[in-house]
Scaffold this active site. Structure first.
Site, PDB file in Angstrom:
ATOM      1  N   GLU A 113      45.930 -27.050 -30.318  1.00 26.56           N
ATOM      2  CA  GLU A 113      45.530 -28.357 -30.822  1.00 26.56           C
ATOM      3  C   GLU A 113      46.611 -29.414 -30.588  1.00 26.56           C
ATOM      4  O   GLU A 113      46.938 -30.196 -31.483  1.00 26.56           O
ATOM      5  CB  GLU A 113      45.162 -28.268 -32.309  1.00 26.56           C
ATOM      6  CG  GLU A 113      44.021 -27.292 -32.555  1.00 26.56           C
ATOM      7  CD  GLU A 113      43.528 -27.237 -34.000  1.00 26.56           C
ATOM      8  OE1 GLU A 113      44.338 -27.450 -34.910  1.00 26.56           O
ATOM      9  OE2 GLU A 113      42.338 -26.957 -34.191  1.00 26.56           O
ATOM     10  N   ASP A 120      37.123 -20.788 -36.828  1.00 28.09           N
ATOM     11  CA  ASP A 120      37.980 -21.571 -37.715  1.00 28.09           C
ATOM     12  C   ASP A 120      37.424 -21.679 -39.131  1.00 28.09           C
ATOM     13  O   ASP A 120      36.915 -22.730 -39.517  1.00 28.09           O
ATOM     14  CB  ASP A 120      38.136 -22.989 -37.112  1.00 28.09           C
ATOM     15  CG  ASP A 120      39.223 -23.790 -37.800  1.00 28.09           C
ATOM     16  OD1 ASP A 120      39.952 -23.205 -38.614  1.00 28.09           O
ATOM     17  OD2 ASP A 120      39.337 -24.988 -37.513  1.00 28.09           O
ATOM     18  N   GLU A 140      38.465 -26.303 -46.701  1.00 24.82           N
ATOM     19  CA  GLU A 140      38.269 -27.278 -45.626  1.00 24.82           C
ATOM     20  C   GLU A 140      36.806 -27.398 -45.182  1.00 24.82           C
ATOM     21  O   GLU A 140      36.246 -28.496 -45.174  1.00 24.82           O
ATOM     22  CB  GLU A 140      39.149 -26.886 -44.437  1.00 24.82           C
ATOM     23  CG  GLU A 140      38.925 -27.766 -43.225  1.00 24.82           C
ATOM     24  CD  GLU A 140      39.802 -27.376 -42.044  1.00 24.82           C
ATOM     25  OE1 GLU A 140      40.608 -26.438 -42.167  1.00 24.82           O
ATOM     26  OE2 GLU A 140      39.674 -28.031 -40.992  1.00 24.82           O
TER      27      GLU A 140
HETATM   28  O1  GCW Z   1      41.177 -25.574 -39.382  1.00 23.18           O
HETATM   29  C1  GCW Z   1      41.871 -26.318 -38.448  1.00 23.18           C
HETATM   30  C2  GCW Z   1      42.201 -27.569 -39.159  1.00 23.18           C
HETATM   31  C3  GCW Z   1      43.511 -28.180 -38.787  1.00 23.18           C
HETATM   32  C4  GCW Z   1      44.568 -27.103 -38.863  1.00 23.18           C
HETATM   33  C5  GCW Z   1      44.198 -26.023 -37.859  1.00 23.18           C
HETATM   34  C6  GCW Z   1      45.152 -24.855 -37.896  1.00 23.18           C
HETATM   35  C7  GCW Z   1      46.829 -27.372 -39.555  1.00 23.18           C
HETATM   36  O2  GCW Z   1      41.162 -28.457 -38.960  1.00 23.18           O
HETATM   37  O3  GCW Z   1      43.768 -29.222 -39.679  1.00 23.18           O
HETATM   38  O4  GCW Z   1      45.850 -27.618 -38.607  1.00 23.18           O
HETATM   39  O5  GCW Z   1      42.940 -25.505 -38.150  1.00 23.18           O
HETATM   40  O6  GCW Z   1      44.841 -23.893 -38.583  1.00 23.18           O
HETATM   41  O7  GCW Z   1      46.176 -24.908 -37.264  1.00 23.18           O
END
Ligand code: GCW
Length: 846
Positions: free
Chosen positions: A307, A386, A414
């Protein structure tokens, strides 16, 4: 006579106050309330009056203080501290070694590291309540275990036994930024950082460590995995050492997330290549500097090549190269590296039918198995995408037999309603931990892999992304702390049932009253399936707004972008074909028996079907119902069940304290309303894309609704809503450039009592006010300041205000009057008028 009545009145009011005195959630499960029913005189008599602590450590001192605190609070007894075993009953705290001399006849059971034993030893007529630790942490954990038992009304004798944690790594990660914000945190600012540095006052940090220790957590990473290199500046290391000081009495070791480009970003080097000797030397020096300030430093967490974070791939190096370089610097000090397997390309090509984000971790890490140093642990999210509402277990767990592994679970909600929705996650986590990945065709549940049993690994365990904040009750929703508690209980012993966790937590956090315990337990246990039903059932993932705040419904946002959370819904069908034969091949990453199970439509579980397969909407599930009708029905069911949660909670009125009762009720009512937003948006979207109507004709045919477009409006004008499905006809009605606007409906309801709901949009910024007028007389007034995550009318901000039991007659006139504020134009969608009593929502049995 009078005196006696007075005394009993007094007793009654004391009992009542003890039961219902103001509570703010700050003590979480460590309230140390008087156990109710009140402890009998026998229990009082049984408690030794003296405590002796044989262990000199700071951690054991905390254990002793904690016992004194808990006993005083729960039983009203002040324990006397002695240094020698007295000739009377006594609590005795010590390690196995320390107890040998004073109690030569006591044979401690064999304990794993950090384990404890509790036993009553009787010598010369005196009872010794022994809390025996394998080490100081074991003493602390045994003490908390004892206090939790007392709080739940158990006797010490009934607690006798031994227990040791399943795995050495039991950590929480916090995603806190140095400016005090928290990535994906929903409960206020950081308890550690503020304005670029460590907070002056760290009381909450110490309290957090105590909470963590009380359930056996032994490590905490205090900063975001999207790490700021400045954290490794000398002055920051000194500042962070103060946090470690606050943790130390509780046996919680501090760790840091580090940016792999730090040698370049702050170290003045022209490279951060893990293969470069200068870089390795920089990390060695940095690690030495950290240990000089924090001698019990636990290690690093690393997010790299993910990311947008820099990573070893910049230099053609692998995650193993980067991890091992850090591990070499930490090894002499006993530190570890948790290297995250959350590495994927977020610019995937949607037009490529073989592209699949779910494949990434395995494709990248499996070939590196056997290359990681002994003090490296690969930290793997439970599923391959995720933290969605449901995913399969990540195939990587079975693919690293020669590597230490930890599972990463997300406590912060989240994708799970962001602590505005009740979702008890241990139920979900259990499905992962119990899932048998059939490595080498034998029973290898995920929990055995991370505990190190399956592949005989020395290190491994559990990491939970907690993201508590400065909110008094830590996680905002009064019921959300059940998730932090549950995470810790599972990290200690993954065989603990969700029900045990839910019951214990309810008792400790609310009351021992059986009605309270069983109601809250039932609500907790049913909450994840309910959330799944009104969001993304059948393996669709959460269907939330993935390019926005990950909160409200936005199914289309999954598709046609590089993020790879695709569901590939088109006119004819839905789902990702992940089979080996015709799809992305993801299923082929599992051991063969799991490959077979997921490959066949006959054996693939319905709740993961669309994660694994692309099928026509008319495909019939084992229930005989089509996919599309199942999607519709589950969304109606889920929204009804969310309303049922409100009703269940209302049965606890006056059985729990006023503040937490009301705060929870408000949230549950909000959730029930937002579940309707979810239901309508997802169903509308699927009805449109599939062209197949609901068999029951419910979508957008709600007899109780009057949309703003059907009302007589003064000043309200329509705007397009994105995504369209989050409002009626894709429109919201806004009040622009005026002090107030109105929308009026002429009702023709038969006389009776009704619930009136106003569906409107509440942006983060701005606090519009609304009035509801019946026959021109105000019957309600409220302000839209719920801080929902958005600045436009959509599924994140759509919410409702409900007025219960309004008497209506034919010919009544109902008016909404909106007063805009700031950039929030008092936006509205519809009103819904439901006759009372509302149809009772079906109760779901978990
Ligand atoms: O779930 C996603 C999130 C990001 C997060 C990433 C991760 C900290 O949207 O905000 O970053 O995963 O786990 O690295």
């Amino acid at each position: 006579m009078r005196a006696r009545r007075f005394r009993s009145l007094l007793t009654l009011s004391i009992v009542f106050c003890a039961m219902l005195h103001a509570e703010d959630g700050s003590q979480a499960w460590l309230r140390y309330a008087q156990p109710s029913p009140n402890p009998t005189a026998a229990v009082h008599r049984e408690i030794p009056a003296v405590i002796v602590n044989l262990d000199p450590s700071l951690v054991a001192a905390s254990a002793e203080t904690e016992i004194r605190r808990g006993v005083r609070s729960m039983l009203g007894r002040t324990l006397r501290v002695e240094t020698k075993i007295p000739s009377e009953d006594a609590w005795v705290l010590g390690t196995t070694d320390e107890l040998r001399e004073p109690f030569p006849n006591y044979h401690a059971p064999s304990l794993g590291p950090e384990g404890f034993a509790l036993t009553v030893l009787t010598e010369h007529g005196h009872h010794r309540w022994l809390i025996v630790g394998a080490d100081p942490r074991g003493i602390l954990y045994g003490s908390f275990h004892t206090l939790s038992g007392i709080a739940r009304g158990e006797s010490f004798a009934s607690m006798a036994g031994a227990d040791s944690p399943a795995a050495p790594i039991r950590w929480v990660n916090q995603w806190d930024n140095l400016d005090g914000t928290i990535e994906r945190g929903y409960a206020g600012p950081s308890i550690f950082f503020d304005n670029g540095s460590v907070r002056t006052h760290l009381t909450r940090a110490g309290e957090f460590a105590r909470l963590l220790a009380s359930v056996g957590i032994n490590g905490c990473t205090i900063n975001n995995v999207n790490a700021d290199p400045h954290l490794l500046q000398p002055e920051m290391i000194r500042a962070v050492a103060r946090v470690a000081d606050a943790f130390r009495p509780w046996g919680v070791r501090l760790s840091l997330s580090v940016a792999i480009n730090s040698p370049q970003a702050i170290g003045g080097l022209d490279t951060f290549d893990p293969g470069d000797a200068k870089v390795a030397a920089w990390w060695r020096d940095k690690v030495d500097e950290i240990y000089a300030a924090i001698p019990d430093f636990a290690g690093f967490v690393v997010k790299a090549d993910s990311e947008g974070e820099p990573g070893p791939s910049r230099y053609g190096r692998t995650p193993a190269d980067a991890a091992n370089m850090l591990a070499a610097a930490l090894r002499p000090h006993g530190g570890v590296v948790l290297y995250r397997a959350f590495v994927y390309n977020h610019h995937l090509d949607w037009s490529d039918p073989k592209a699949d984000r779910a494949r990434a971790s395995y494709d990248i890490f499996h070939p590196l198995d056997g290359q990681f140093a002994g003090n490296v642990i690969v930290q793997i999210k439970n599923g391959p995408i995720d933290f969605q509402v449901r995913e399969p277990v990540s195939p990587l767990f079975a693919g690293l037999p020669k590597t230490n592994e930890a599972v990463e679970l997300q406590v912060t909600q989240e994708y799970m309603g962001q602590q505005r929705h009740l979702v008890f996650l241990p139920t979900q986590w259990k499905t992962y931990l119990d899932f048998d990945v059939r490595a080498d065709n034998r029973s290898t549940p995920l929990k055995d892999i991370v505990d190190g049993k399956t592949f005989h690994r020395p290190l491994g365990g559990y990491v939970g992304v907690a993201n508590v904040g400065l909110d008094t009750n830590w996680l905002a929703h009064p019921l959300a702390m059940a998730n932090l508690y549950g995470f810790a209980r599972l990290a200690w012993n993954p065989n603990t049932s969700s029900e045990t966790i839910a019951r214990d937590w309810s008792r400790l956090s609310f009351s021992n009253n059986e009605k309270v315990v069983s109601t809250i337990t039932h609500m907790l246990l049913s909450s994840w399936p309910i959330y799944e039903d009104y969001t993304g059932p059948l393996g669709l993932q959460t269907l939330t707004n993935i390019t926005g705040p990950h909160y409200g419904p936005a199914p289309q946002s999954q598709e046609n972008n590089g993020w790879g959370q695709w569901i590939r819904a088109d006119r004819n069908g839905v789902g990702m074909d992940r089979t080996v034969e015709t799809g992305t091949g993801f299923i082929g990453q599992y051991p063969s028996q799991v490959v077979q199970m997921f490959t066949s439509l006959k054996t693939c579980p319905d709740n993961l079907l669309l994660f694994m397969h692309h099928v026509p909407y008319t495909y019939r599930l084992r229930t005989g119902k089509t996919i599309i009708q199942t999607i519709y029905d589950l969304h109606y069911q889920g929204a009804d069940d969310a309303a049922g949660l409100v009703q269940q909670w209302q049965t606890l009125h006056r059985l729990i304290d006023y503040d937490r009762y009301n705060q929870t009720l408000t949230l549950l009512e909000y959730q029930a309303g937002h579940a309707i937003v979810w239901r309508d948006a997802v169903n509308r979207w699927f009805a449109k894309i599939s062209g197949i109507p609901d068999d029951n004709g419910r979508i957008d045919h709600d007899p109780n609704r009057i949309t703003a477009s059907q009302m007589q409006r003064d000043g309200y004008t329509p705007v397009d809503v994105t995504p369209w499905e989050s409002a009626t006809d894709g429109k919201a009605w806004v009040c622009k450039d005026r002090a107030a606007c109105t929308a009026t409906a002429h009702l023709d309801r038969s006389a009776g009592a009704y619930d009136i709901a106003v569906q409107y949009f509440d942006f983060r910024q701005g606090a519009s006010t609304f009035q509801l007028l019946l026959n021109h007389k105000q019957i309600a007034r409220w302000t839209a300041n719920n801080m929902l995550p958005g600045q436009a009318p959509n599924g994140d901000t759509s919410t409702r205000y409900t007025l219960h039991g309004v008497p209506l007659r034919p010919g009544d006139v109902l008016t909404i009057e909106g007063h805009p504020d700031d950039t929030e134009p008092a936006p509205i969608d519809y009103i819904e008028i439901v006759p009372q009593p509302a149809a009772p929502a079906t109760k779901r049995h978990p």
